[in-house]
Scaffold this motif. Structure first.
Motif, PDB file in Angstrom:
ATOM      1  N   LYS A 174       0.839  -1.192   0.000  1.00 60.52           N
ATOM      2  CA  LYS A 174       0.000   0.000   0.000  1.00 60.52           C
ATOM      3  C   LYS A 174       0.879   1.249   0.000  1.00 60.52           C
ATOM      4  N   VAL A 175       0.469   2.249  -0.764  1.00 65.77           N
ATOM      5  CA  VAL A 175       1.189   3.521  -0.806  1.00 65.77           C
ATOM      6  C   VAL A 175       0.190   4.661  -0.705  1.00 65.77           C
ATOM      7  N   ASN A 176       0.684   5.810  -0.322  1.00 68.71           N
ATOM      8  CA  ASN A 176      -0.161   7.002  -0.272  1.00 68.71           C
ATOM      9  C   ASN A 176      -0.151   7.679  -1.634  1.00 68.71           C
ATOM     10  N   ILE A 177      -1.311   8.068  -2.104  1.00 72.27           N
ATOM     11  CA  ILE A 177      -1.402   8.783  -3.367  1.00 72.27           C
ATOM     12  C   ILE A 177      -1.814  10.227  -3.071  1.00 72.27           C
ATOM     13  N   PRO A 178      -1.390  11.180  -3.901  1.00 68.22           N
ATOM     14  CA  PRO A 178      -1.730  12.578  -3.641  1.00 68.22           C
ATOM     15  C   PRO A 178      -3.215  12.842  -3.839  1.00 68.22           C
ATOM     16  N   GLN A 179      -3.688  13.933  -3.254  1.00 68.00           N
ATOM     17  CA  GLN A 179      -5.075  14.316  -3.451  1.00 68.00           C
ATOM     18  C   GLN A 179      -5.293  14.748  -4.901  1.00 68.00           C
ATOM     19  N   ASN A 180      -6.470  14.397  -5.430  1.00 65.91           N
ATOM     20  CA  ASN A 180      -6.835  14.730  -6.803  1.00 65.91           C
ATOM     21  C   ASN A 180      -5.733  14.350  -7.803  1.00 65.91           C
ATOM     22  N   PRO A 181      -5.316  13.077  -7.800  1.00 64.38           N
ATOM     23  CA  PRO A 181      -4.249  12.669  -8.724  1.00 64.38           C
ATOM     24  C   PRO A 181      -4.718  12.744 -10.168  1.00 64.38           C
ATOM     25  N   LEU A 182      -3.764  12.968 -11.055  1.00 65.80           N
ATOM     26  CA  LEU A 182      -4.067  13.048 -12.482  1.00 65.80           C
ATOM     27  C   LEU A 182      -4.155  11.645 -13.070  1.00 65.80           C
ATOM     28  N   ILE A 183      -5.147  11.436 -13.905  1.00 68.84           N
ATOM     29  CA  ILE A 183      -5.363  10.123 -14.510  1.00 68.84           C
ATOM     30  C   ILE A 183      -4.623  10.059 -15.839  1.00 68.84           C
ATOM     31  N   GLU A 184      -3.774   9.063 -15.975  1.00 69.54           N
ATOM     32  CA  GLU A 184      -3.092   8.843 -17.242  1.00 69.54           C
ATOM     33  C   GLU A 184      -4.017   7.995 -18.116  1.00 69.54           C
ATOM     34  N   LYS A 185      -4.770   8.660 -18.969  1.00 71.11           N
ATOM     35  CA  LYS A 185      -5.792   7.962 -19.742  1.00 71.11           C
ATOM     36  C   LYS A 185      -5.239   7.379 -21.038  1.00 71.11           C
ATOM     37  N   ASP A 186      -4.646   8.234 -21.868  1.00 69.08           N
ATOM     38  CA  ASP A 186      -4.140   7.777 -23.161  1.00 69.08           C
ATOM     39  C   ASP A 186      -2.641   8.001 -23.314  1.00 69.08           C
ATOM     40  N   GLY A 187      -1.966   8.293 -22.223  1.00 72.58           N
ATOM     41  CA  GLY A 187      -0.536   8.532 -22.286  1.00 72.58           C
ATOM     42  C   GLY A 187      -0.001   8.960 -20.934  1.00 72.58           C
ATOM     43  N   ILE A 188       1.306   9.176 -20.881  1.00 69.01           N
ATOM     44  CA  ILE A 188       1.935   9.527 -19.615  1.00 69.01           C
ATOM     45  C   ILE A 188       1.678  10.995 -19.268  1.00 69.01           C
ATOM     46  N   VAL A 189       1.743  11.320 -17.985  1.00 72.17           N
ATOM     47  CA  VAL A 189       1.545  12.684 -17.490  1.00 72.17           C
ATOM     48  C   VAL A 189       2.854  13.172 -16.883  1.00 72.17           C
ATOM     49  N   LEU A 190       3.265  14.378 -17.288  1.00 72.11           N
ATOM     50  CA  LEU A 190       4.433  15.031 -16.707  1.00 72.11           C
ATOM     51  C   LEU A 190       3.953  16.136 -15.773  1.00 72.11           C
ATOM     52  N   GLU A 191       4.529  16.201 -14.582  1.00 73.03           N
ATOM     53  CA  GLU A 191       4.143  17.208 -13.610  1.00 73.03           C
ATOM     54  C   GLU A 191       5.385  17.919 -13.092  1.00 73.03           C
ATOM     55  N   GLY A 192       5.210  19.165 -12.663  1.00 76.60           N
ATOM     56  CA  GLY A 192       6.323  19.923 -12.113  1.00 76.60           C
ATOM     57  C   GLY A 192       5.831  21.212 -11.500  1.00 76.60           C
ATOM     58  N   ASN A 193       6.753  22.116 -11.237  1.00 72.27           N
ATOM     59  CA  ASN A 193       6.387  23.409 -10.674  1.00 72.27           C
ATOM     60  C   ASN A 193       7.290  24.499 -11.211  1.00 72.27           C
ATOM     61  N   ILE A 194       6.775  25.721 -11.191  1.00 79.00           N
ATOM     62  CA  ILE A 194       7.516  26.895 -11.620  1.00 79.00           C
ATOM     63  C   ILE A 194       7.595  27.855 -10.448  1.00 79.00           C
ATOM     64  N   LYS A 195       8.811  28.404 -10.226  1.00 81.51           N
ATOM     65  CA  LYS A 195       9.028  29.293  -9.084  1.00 81.51           C
ATOM     66  C   LYS A 195       9.707  30.578  -9.531  1.00 81.51           C
ATOM     67  N   ASP A 196       9.483  31.626  -8.749  1.00 85.19           N
ATOM     68  CA  ASP A 196      10.272  32.846  -8.864  1.00 85.19           C
ATOM     69  C   ASP A 196      11.673  32.492  -8.388  1.00 85.19           C
ATOM     70  N   GLU A 197      12.664  32.564  -9.302  1.00 85.90           N
ATOM     71  CA  GLU A 197      13.995  32.078  -8.971  1.00 85.90           C
ATOM     72  C   GLU A 197      14.601  32.827  -7.787  1.00 85.90           C
ATOM     73  N   ARG A 198      14.359  34.135  -7.683  1.00 87.06           N
ATOM     74  CA  ARG A 198      14.977  34.908  -6.614  1.00 87.06           C
ATOM     75  C   ARG A 198      14.237  34.713  -5.296  1.00 87.06           C
ATOM     76  N   ALA A 199      12.909  34.786  -5.329  1.00 85.90           N
ATOM     77  CA  ALA A 199      12.130  34.664  -4.089  1.00 85.90           C
ATOM     78  C   ALA A 199      11.932  33.213  -3.674  1.00 85.90           C
TER      79      ALA A 199
END
Length: 536
Positions: free
Chosen positions: A194-219
């Protein structure tokens, strides 16, 4: 009173088992491999699984992912393969089948022996100490006819599988049938984690899903005003974009992309005031599925099997025997035009005199394109016929389908390096994005490495959906060429019928082989039937 309690316990056990949630069932052609071999696998997915993609990862005893594939699920089934690297050290590995939305992972134990170093000198192995092996139902009614107990090497075998009507009516989907060498003294374990899955996970329906984040580099805080672009080089150019929310997260679904995919992800501030930093969520460990391990003494027959297996894989490498053929990946229907629509003009610089750089190309061949390269920061503007003036902002610039903003990348390009240039002289809208014209440059030698490395750019090759694989059936080959196949028959998706014919030929390998059939019942349970024979 005791009788009532006993009946209650029995009822509870029955209903509890009936209500047990379905899980992924994971099978491989063998339990033991030598580095450099190909592992074949089959997955049965739960009936209520809504994800269209199953991920199968090979992980080591510490939980680090060595290699992984993504397979599209059809009719709640999938089959694939893993090429085991020559660099794998000898030891116990775990094969894990999972999806992004299923908290239950199916894990199968395997042993891989490095073909250069062999078994450990201590004579001891570490094995998974799990005891909750998954149960399968033995299908006594399924009959295997015509399979003898003994065969000679390179012998022809004809067998018949008979599926009675009552079992056939209970079977859902395809059958899985394999015949491979049986490993003496070793039987792997398969278990659920058993593993924990994130809330509202994205469903890979017809292909793979890439996820990430964007940040203000200085702040170093999430940047909600940013824009993230994903590009995949192609002859017909496409563009995916994502505008993050307050959390700065982005995601892209790559539908129906197969094999190796070169891609570029870029993030930027539309107001061009701030520098941003991108990070992609990549799985590099699965420590939550690593079980406890116990010591196991290597049996003499297991040592002999490993020695013979190392010799066999070495001979196959020498003779370059291709046991499998990778199926051609299905192709998407190509769009008529690139995402920016039909270009206003298409220029082929090679039809004119040779020009040494882009300054000369723009001056001689691109009227209405103002390119200035006489400073450290080159600029480009496009003339807008509707307003009879130049756009104030720089147009969308594409190099082999990849957006770029640094004009120094193309400043030194001459006619010989450019296949064609497409120009759009009007504003173009693409969803929430607006472009003040487009200049798309197609080179004679596309290379995503022309883009400079930075925190705003991620360049990588990822594995998309894995195409299928076919086991090669050898023709009559000369006696002086060894036939060292360990897998004699592999049909991961056999249409179930009352009578099914199985034809194959034995190889030059002496030892025990096993024919095994797996099927899935309407209630979600897995049934099997197996029979062994000897080749000598």
């Amino acid at each position: 009173m005791k009788r009532i309690i006993l009946l209650f316990l029995i009822f509870g056990a029955i209903t509890g088992k009936a209500q047990e949630k379905e899980h992924f069932s994971l099978f491989t052609d063998r339990d033991v491999y030598v580095s450099g071999e190909t592992l074949l696998l089959k997955v049965f997915a739960p009936s209520d699984e809504i994800s269209g993609v199953v991920n199968v990862d090979l992980i080591n005893a510490k939980g680090k992912i060595i290699y992984g594939i993504s397979k599209q699920i059809f009719d709640h089934q999938a089959d694939g393969y893993l090429d085991l690297p020559d660099s794998l050290s000898s030891g116990c590995y775990l094969l894990c089948a999972s999806t992004k939305i299923n908290p239950a992972l199916t894990v199968k134990e395997l042993y891989v022996c490095n073909r250069f170093t062999g078994l450990p000198e201590s004579g001891l192995l570490l094995r998974a100490a799990e005891t909750n092996d998954l149960n399968e139902k033995f299908a006594a009614a399924l009959q295997i006819e015509g399979l003898d107990k003994t065969y000679k090497t390179r012998g022809t075998v004809h067998a018949t599988l008979k599926l009675p009507p009552e079992l056939l009516s209970q079977t859902t989907g395809k059958l899985f049938v394999s015949i491979s060498e049986n490993v003496p003294g070793y039987s792997s374990r398969t278990f659920i984690k058993k593993v924990n899955i994130p809330q509202n996970p994205l469903i890979e329906k017809d292909g793979i899903v890439l996820e990430g984040n964007i940040k203000d580099e200085r702040a170093r805080t999430p940047f909600e005003k940013g824009t993230v672009l994903l590009s995949i080089p192609d002859t017909v150019q496409k563009l995916n974009y994502f505008i993050p929310g307050k959390d700065g997260r982005f995601n892209f679904q790559l539908d129906n992309y197969y094999g190796k995919i070169p891609l570029v992800i870029q993030g930027f501030d539309p107001e061009e005031k701030l520098l941003v930093k991108l990070a992609l969520n990549l799985r590099d460990s699965m420590t939550s599925v690593v079980p406890a391990f116990e010591t196991w003494t290597i049996a003499p027959e297991f040592k002999k099997y490993i020695r013979n297996s190392i010799d066999a894989i070495t001979f196959r490498k020498i003779f370059d025997k291709q046991e499998f053929t990778i199926d051609k990946a299905p192709k998407n229907k190509a769009d008529a035009y690139s995402f920016y629509g039909k270009p206003t003009e298409i220029i082929d610089p090679r039809l004119f005199i040779d020009l040494p750089d882009f300054t000369e190309i723009s001056r001689e061949l691109l009227p209405g394109v103002k390119f200035r390269a006489n400073n450290r920061i080159p600029t480009m503007q496009i003339f807008n016929p509707s307003t009879r003036s130049y756009f104030e902002r720089q147009p969308l610039l594409l190099l082999d389908g990849i957006p770029f903003r640094d004009l120094n990348i193309i400043k030194g390009m001459g006619s010989k390096e450019i296949d064609k240039i497409e120009i759009v002289r009007s504003e173009r809208y693409y969803g929430d994005l607006m472009f003040p014209g487009v200049v798309a440059i197609h080179t004679t030698n596309p290379d995503i490495n022309r883009l400079n490395e930075s925190n705003e750019v991620i360049k990588l090759n990822i594995n998309g959906l894995q195409p299928g694989l076919t086991l090669n059936v050898p023709d009559k080959q000369p006696l002086n060429e060894p036939d060292l196949r360990k897998v004699l028959f592999w049909k991961p998706s056999l249409e179930p019928e009352q009578t099914m014919r199985i034809d194959f030929e034995t190889s030059d390998i002496h030892g025990d082989f096993k024919l095994i059939i797996h099927g899935k019942s309407n209630d979600g349970s897995i049934y099997y039937k197996e029979q062994t024979f000897v080749v000598n």
